[in-house]
Write an enzyme that holds these catalytic residues in place. Structure first.
Site, PDB file in Angstrom:
ATOM      1  N   GLU A 467      33.311  24.875 101.764  1.00 17.94           N
ATOM      2  CA  GLU A 467      33.644  23.510 101.341  1.00 17.94           C
ATOM      3  C   GLU A 467      32.570  22.922 100.435  1.00 17.94           C
ATOM      4  O   GLU A 467      32.870  22.129  99.541  1.00 17.94           O
ATOM      5  CB  GLU A 467      33.876  22.609 102.559  1.00 17.94           C
ATOM      6  CG  GLU A 467      35.064  23.008 103.422  1.00 17.94           C
ATOM      7  CD  GLU A 467      36.381  23.061 102.664  1.00 17.94           C
ATOM      8  OE1 GLU A 467      36.505  22.416 101.597  1.00 17.94           O
ATOM      9  OE2 GLU A 467      37.300  23.763 103.119  1.00 17.94           O
ATOM     10  N   HIS A 473      31.548  22.022  92.828  1.00 22.23           N
ATOM     11  CA  HIS A 473      32.512  22.142  91.724  1.00 22.23           C
ATOM     12  C   HIS A 473      32.831  20.750  91.172  1.00 22.23           C
ATOM     13  O   HIS A 473      32.921  20.547  89.956  1.00 22.23           O
ATOM     14  CB  HIS A 473      33.778  22.825  92.223  1.00 22.23           C
ATOM     15  CG  HIS A 473      34.692  23.310  91.142  1.00 22.23           C
ATOM     16  ND1 HIS A 473      35.752  24.152  91.383  1.00 22.23           N
ATOM     17  CD2 HIS A 473      34.726  23.072  89.810  1.00 22.23           C
ATOM     18  CE1 HIS A 473      36.370  24.418  90.254  1.00 22.23           C
ATOM     19  NE2 HIS A 473      35.777  23.761  89.283  1.00 22.23           N
TER      20      HIS A 473
END
Length: 550
Positions: A467, A473
């Site tokens: 996660e 990201h």
């Protein structure tokens, strides 16, 4: 995302009723100002004369409008997943539905569509991200039904709004479910006695809730099969028949929407914009993959069933769903000399956080600064005492890149799995300034027990790394457009950074940087890791077939 309008929907001649989503008691919309600003921006785009249209004042202006709308509303929409306040959750859900309805109508706004199309019809010479943004904008208008009649678009909008509403209801039913199972201490034989002492009780009975740190120990360690079965059934039946009804309605509505748009199957509509592209491609992939996985799954079944027969002494015992993780753990101990309770002792949560932060800061040249104690002064909400807030900056330049929250422990009404929310995306505004991203990592890891720190299973460490890959990201995106920033990339490429992060928790050198026994400081033992690596595919065929089912 999600969405109250239709309290009753007519589908194929049958009237299906699901409760509407509660709005704020005073009737006020918490996002009214944001929507009014967005409406004004849309009108400004529409009013531009066609011969004066440019990419910046039309396509990029739409991207600006959508980004501002997200920046203004994302925290309100996020609260249903994390807030302990029932009113705040209800307000957030109502706001989410209101926003989804508005966005569905926006996709079908003929005046805005004509404005965009008039620019697209000039065949502008664009490149890179700009070219892709125009292409995706026109593609999404087609998928919104702008080539249909106005009557068909109205029907499609009603169907899509009801799908959005029901999706919110489905999620709410899971989050608000308060299923409990009462068991005796004897029923929990095999589980950690210190963990048992943390459970709430009714008289002499322990209360098993459905959050991960309470559910999973019963499935992995409870020797009593009846205990495992009772808790398993309760977990699988969360939200009960009302959610069966909701999902049946969603499936029917998705089929109707696809039919209106001219798709042969809802999967064709969903996958057109993904790497898989079509239902036929998916079926071809499964046709190739299923026989290979079935071969491994049958080997797994034989291995696990034999383990159960040896363990119970019952030569006719059969493997049940609630047995899988118990006998996976049994085989880990008996066949691979891996005791998962011992593995946890090398993963105290604080060490894992420090290790994850150290690895990623070093790899990407970043610096994380905790600012939880300054959050109020920064006008950043802290919705629970477990929540922590961090600023991410570039180590070389000192430039701030964004911020992220971590909210790592379970509590009533919280989102029950592990996920990353991109609350704000990296965005270059029309004036050249940059909007910085904001992410939130929501997980359900154990809390400390007495004097013992919170200890994580290796699976939980892997989940945390996964996660956090999504989190970075979002934070490290360099896309200029809101539409393409962060995790708004092709499915399933979105999983690539996270799967890379996952692999680090299997690497000996990486583990030695942070995995140490919580009492002795001993580094993670080589023989333990060797056993884990040897057992990495234990039960993998059955687990893969479970994913096929999902």
């Amino acid at each position: 995302m999600r969405t109250p309008l239709l309290m009753t929907t007519l589908i194929a001649g049958a009237t299906l009723t699901v409760p509407s989503i509660a709005a704020p008691q005073d009737g006020a919309s918490p996002i009214a100002g944001a929507l009014a600003r967005a409406e004004a921006e849309v009108n400004a785009i529409i009013e531009i004369p066609d011969d004066q249209r440019t990419f910046k004042n039309t396509i990029w202006a739409m991207d600006d409008m959508l980004a501002r709308l997200e920046f203004s509303t994302s925290m309100t929409q996020f609260m249903p997943y994390v807030s302990t306040d029932a009113d705040e959750r209800a307000i957030g859900q109502a706001a989410t539905q209101e926003l989804q309805n508005w966005l569905i109508d926006l996709q079908k706004d003929e005046a805005l569509y004509n404005a965009v199309k008039s620019f697209a019809d000039t065949n502008p010479v664009l490149s890179g991200e700009d070219k892709r943004l125009l292409e995706h904008t026109m593609r999404d208008y087609r998928r919104a039904g702008m080539n249909l009649t106005s009557e068909q678009r109205d029907e499609l909008a009603a169907v899509q709004k009801e799908i959005a509403r029901l999706s919110i209801v489905f999620d709410e039913n899971i989050r608000e479910d308060d299923t409990r199972v009462l068991v005796s201490r004897a029923d929990l034989d095999g589980c950690d006695p210190a963990w048992i002492e943390t459970l709430d009780t009714v008289g002499e009975l322990c209360i098993i809730t459905m959050d991960y740190p309470t559910f999973w120990p019963t499935q992995k360690y409870a020797n009593n099969e009846d205990t495992r079965a009772r808790v398993w059934y309760a977990y699988k039946r969360r939200a009960g028949t009302k959610n069966v009804k909701v999902i049946e309605e969603i499936i029917s509505l998705r089929a109707r929407a696809a039919n209106i748009l001219g798709y042969a199957h809802p999967a064709d509509y969903e996958n057109e914009v993904r790497m898989s592209k079509s239902a036929d491609n998916i079926q071809a992939f499964y046709t190739q993959l299923r026989p290979l996985v079935r071969e491994k799954a049958l080997q797994d079944l034989i291995e696990f069933e034999q383990a159960k027969r040896e363990h119970t002494g019952d030569r006719n015992a059969t493997l049940q769903p609630w047995d899988f993780f118990y006998y996976q753990d049994y085989l880990m101990r008996e066949k691979y000399a891996v005791d998962t309770t011992k593995v946890k002792e090398y993963f105290p949560l604080d060490n894992v956080i420090d290790g994850l932060f150290s690895i990623t800061q070093s790899l990407y040249g970043l610096k994380y600064i905790e600012v939880t104690d300054r959050a109020s002064a920064m006008d950043m909400p802290i919705w629970h005492e477990d929540v922590r807030l961090f600023i991410v900056s570039d180590k070389a330049s000192g430039d701030e890149l964004g911020m992220f929250y971590i909210d790592l422990h379970p509590r009533p009404f919280k989102y029950g799995h592990a996920a990353q929310w991109g609350l704000k995306q990296h965005k270059m505004w029309s004036d050249g300034s940059i909007g910085k991203p904001l992410a939130a990592l929501v997980c359900n890891f154990p809390k400390p027990i007495g004097d013992k720190p919170a200890l994580m299973s290796h699976d939980e460490v892997e989940t945390f790394f996964h996660e956090f890959g999504h989190c970075l990201h979002t934070i490290l995106s360099e896309a200029n457009s809101y539409n393409f920033a962060g995790t708004s990339v092709e499915r399933d490429f979105v999983e690539a950074p996270s799967q890379m992060f996952e692999n680090w928790v299997w690497d000996r050198d990486v583990l030695r940087t942070f995995a140490a026994h919580y009492e002795t400081g001993e580094p993670f033992p080589d023989d333990l890791l060797n056993g884990m690596l040897a057992a990495k595919n234990l039960g993998s065929g059955m687990l893969a077939e479970r994913q096929f089912f999902y």
